[in-house]
Design a protein around this motif. Structure first.
Motif, short mmCIF file in Angstrom:
data_model
loop_
_atom_site.label_atom_id
_atom_site.label_comp_id
_atom_site.label_asym_id
_atom_site.label_seq_id
_atom_site.Cartn_x
_atom_site.Cartn_y
_atom_site.Cartn_z
N ALA A 19 30.20 -39.30 32.52
CA ALA A 19 29.14 -38.71 33.34
C ALA A 19 28.20 -37.86 32.50
O ALA A 19 27.11 -37.52 32.96
CB ALA A 19 29.76 -37.88 34.45
N VAL A 20 28.59 -37.49 31.30
CA VAL A 20 27.76 -36.66 30.43
C VAL A 20 26.90 -37.56 29.55
O VAL A 20 27.42 -38.46 28.89
CB VAL A 20 28.64 -35.76 29.54
CG1 VAL A 20 27.78 -34.96 28.56
CG2 VAL A 20 29.47 -34.81 30.39
N PRO A 21 25.60 -37.35 29.53
CA PRO A 21 24.73 -38.14 28.65
C PRO A 21 25.21 -38.06 27.20
O PRO A 21 25.66 -37.00 26.74
CB PRO A 21 23.37 -37.48 28.82
CG PRO A 21 23.42 -36.82 30.16
CD PRO A 21 24.84 -36.36 30.32
N GLU A 22 25.11 -39.15 26.49
CA GLU A 22 25.63 -39.22 25.13
C GLU A 22 25.00 -38.18 24.22
O GLU A 22 25.66 -37.59 23.36
CB GLU A 22 25.41 -40.63 24.56
CG GLU A 22 26.02 -40.81 23.19
CD GLU A 22 25.89 -42.24 22.69
OE1 GLU A 22 26.18 -42.47 21.51
OE2 GLU A 22 25.49 -43.11 23.49
N TRP A 23 23.73 -37.88 24.42
CA TRP A 23 23.07 -36.93 23.54
C TRP A 23 23.64 -35.52 23.69
O TRP A 23 23.68 -34.76 22.72
CB TRP A 23 21.56 -36.91 23.81
CG TRP A 23 21.14 -36.33 25.13
CD1 TRP A 23 20.96 -36.99 26.30
CD2 TRP A 23 20.83 -34.95 25.39
NE1 TRP A 23 20.57 -36.12 27.29
CE2 TRP A 23 20.46 -34.87 26.77
CE3 TRP A 23 20.81 -33.79 24.62
CZ2 TRP A 23 20.10 -33.67 27.38
CZ3 TRP A 23 20.46 -32.59 25.23
CH2 TRP A 23 20.10 -32.53 26.58
N GLN A 24 24.12 -35.19 24.90
CA GLN A 24 24.67 -33.86 25.11
C GLN A 24 25.98 -33.65 24.36
O GLN A 24 26.36 -32.52 24.05
CB GLN A 24 24.87 -33.60 26.60
CG GLN A 24 23.58 -33.42 27.38
CD GLN A 24 23.80 -32.96 28.80
OE1 GLN A 24 24.87 -32.45 29.15
NE2 GLN A 24 22.79 -33.13 29.65
#
Length: 524
Positions: A19-24
């Motif tokens: 659920a967390v964007p890869e960039w984060q």
């Protein structure tokens, strides 16, 4: 049942990560929190690709090592940072590129953060910190100027520097650097030793840098200043001599240069970019405002770092920066910190790194200072034995930024004694310039063990080195004699004295160190 719970936790973890964007996942949580709350923030980009300078081990001498490391690191950064810098420029984002650890300091908003972290060239995005300390003022506070009561300062006498001066070695031909809060360059005990002063005219190019683009405490960025006292004091302990009654420095004929990375005149506040700016400038100095004119030939032989980074110092970046300095043949002397007297209190960069030569503090009777941080290093889980050595750091009298003299206590005061010792050794044995490990080992092997009765990390006074005083309190005369003996052996061999005599010279050096160890009761 246990297996079911573990499987459930694993599935939950996968679900959350999905659920967390890869960039984060490439951004430090504190950076993300600040930019979300405040709209923009400062952050440090660490690049995936880091230069390999290991071939420098095949080179000898500071000139060759420094040039190789500078050329290699800068070329690598130019090539690998190009796509990121292009995007930053395109977005109109304020940034500063570093080659010493292949990193970029940026000030941007959440969209800028996402754009940078999404690039494949970016490994991770760190914060830049905001709270620092100089690592100095434990013990007694500054005292009013008092008349001298001894021919030389007691700490200088204790480590036998005057006996080295009697041999004719006072630091001539050596340049020391001070990475600190600044220096009063025209102090009577420092002016003649400033590399930018020729006796009639002054030039601060290559000799001074203020790492801050704006400085409310200094009138002119291009002119050395010290609104505190700390940097003037540490520089004085390295090289101070007013030509009269105030011979306060270990190596009074050495020249000095300095960089200001700490801003606040009360406690010393810096940031990761200011630390990196000074360390990059140390490796290859340049005139204020003209980094393209960087010249590694102007680098110091040894640099004193009487400060510690309490938080916000990404270990990978700051450690890589520190290791680059060492690879370039520059001896990095670092204060251990003032968080003692408990064990495992030596916990902050730069003191925790093996690439640093870390110094604890004693008083003038060879008793450990209660404030001096002890090892082992646990902050990186290495359990490394540290400090390397100790030196006088209690009630040390040196130069003050009011033009007079004052006494201060702290490991900040002990570190400059060691940096000054390095200058004495290199003036006696110039062949050792750039040979960092050799110089460090000679200082360690000639140090004087002291008695503390402490046990830290399983080490006691009988263990050399140990986590209280390392190898011992420095002995300038013994270290200089060992340096001379070591460098004269190959000289004599080339003068036709033959392999046998050359071998005997090496044996003489080992015997010298061995006798000192036996005389002092060292356990090896």
């Amino acid at each position: 049942m246990k297996a079911i719970v573990l499987l459930s936790m694993l599935l939950l973890s996968v679900s959350v990560n999905a659920a967390v964007p890869e960039w984060q996942l490439k951004v430090a949580p504190d950076v993300l929190a600040i930019v979300t709350a405040e709209g923009e923030t400062d952050f440090m980009i660490e690049m995936v690709s880091q230069a390999d300078v290991s071939p420098v081990a095949m080179l000898r001498g500071k000139t060759a090592k420094n040039r190789y490391v500078f050329d290699t690191l800068r070329a690598h950064a130019v090539r690998t940072q190009a796509p990121v810098l292009a995007k930053l420029t395109e977005r109109g984002v304020t940034h500063q590129s570093f080659w010493i650890a292949n990193a970029i300091a940026v000030k941007g908003d959440r969209n800028d953060l996402e754009a940078m972290a999404s690039m494949p060239e970016v490994d991770y995005v760190h914060g830049v910190g905001g709270v620092r300390h100089i690592g100095s003022f434990a013990g007694t506070p500054a005292k009013a100027d008092e008349p001298r009561t001894a021919p030389v300062e007691p700490g200088i006498a204790l480590v036998r520097a005057p006996e080295v001066w009697a041999l004719g070695f006072t630091g001539q031909g050596v340049v020391v650097g001070d990475h600190d809060i600044g220096v009063m360059w025209d102090h009577a005990a420092l002016k003649n030793q400033y590399r930018g002063w020729d006796g009639e005219n002054v030039s601060h190019d290559y000799n001074w840098l203020n790492a801050f683009p704006q400085d409310p405490f200094c009138d002119e960025l291009a002119t050395p200043c010290d609104p505190h006292v700390h940097g003037t004091h540490t520089t004085g302990t390295m090289v101070g001599d007013d030509g009269g009654d105030n011979r306060i420095g270990m190596a009074p004929s050495a020249q000095w240069m300095a960089c200001r990375s700490l801003l606040d005149p009360v406690v010393g506040v810096g940031f990761l970019p200011t630390y990196m700016t000074c360390m990059e400038w140390t490796l290859a100095p340049y005139p204020t405002g003209n980094p393209d004119a960087a010249d590694p030939a102007m680098a110091p032989d040894v640099v004193n770092n009487s400060w510690g980074c309490l938080e916000g110092c990404p270990p990978t970046i700051l450690q890589a920066t520190n290791e680059a300095i060492k690879a370039a043949g520059i001896i990095q002397v670092v204060s251990a910190g003032n968080d003692g007297a408990e064990c495992m209190t030596l916990a902050f960069p730069l003191g925790i790194y093996d690439s640093s030569f870390t110094v604890g503090a004693t008083d003038f009777s060879d008793a450990m200072a209660g404030f001096s941080s002890r090892g082992p290093v646990v902050s990186d889980l290495s359990m490394r034995v540290t400090p390397n050595v100790v030196a006088p750091g209690v009630d040390v009298r040196s130069a003050s930024n009011d033009g007079g003299y004052t006494e201060l206590s702290g490991t900040s005061m002990s570190g400059p004694h060691v940096a000054g010792l390095v200058a004495l050794m290199l003036s006696a044995a110039p062949e050792l310039k750039g040979e960092v490990d050799t110089v460090r080992e000679l200082i360690e092997q000639t140090a004087v063990p002291i008695t503390t009765g402490e046990t830290c990390g399983g080490t006691t006074d009988a263990d050399i080195p140990n986590n209280t005083f390392g190898y011992g309190r420095i002995d300038a005369l013994a270290a200089v004699q060992a340096a001379i003996a070591l460098t004269q052996a190959p000289k004599q061999k080339t003068e036709g004295r033959g392999l046998l005599v050359g071998a005997l010279d090496w044996f003489a050096l080992l015997s010298l160190i061995g006798l000192q160890m036996l005389r002092r009761g060292r356990k090896t």
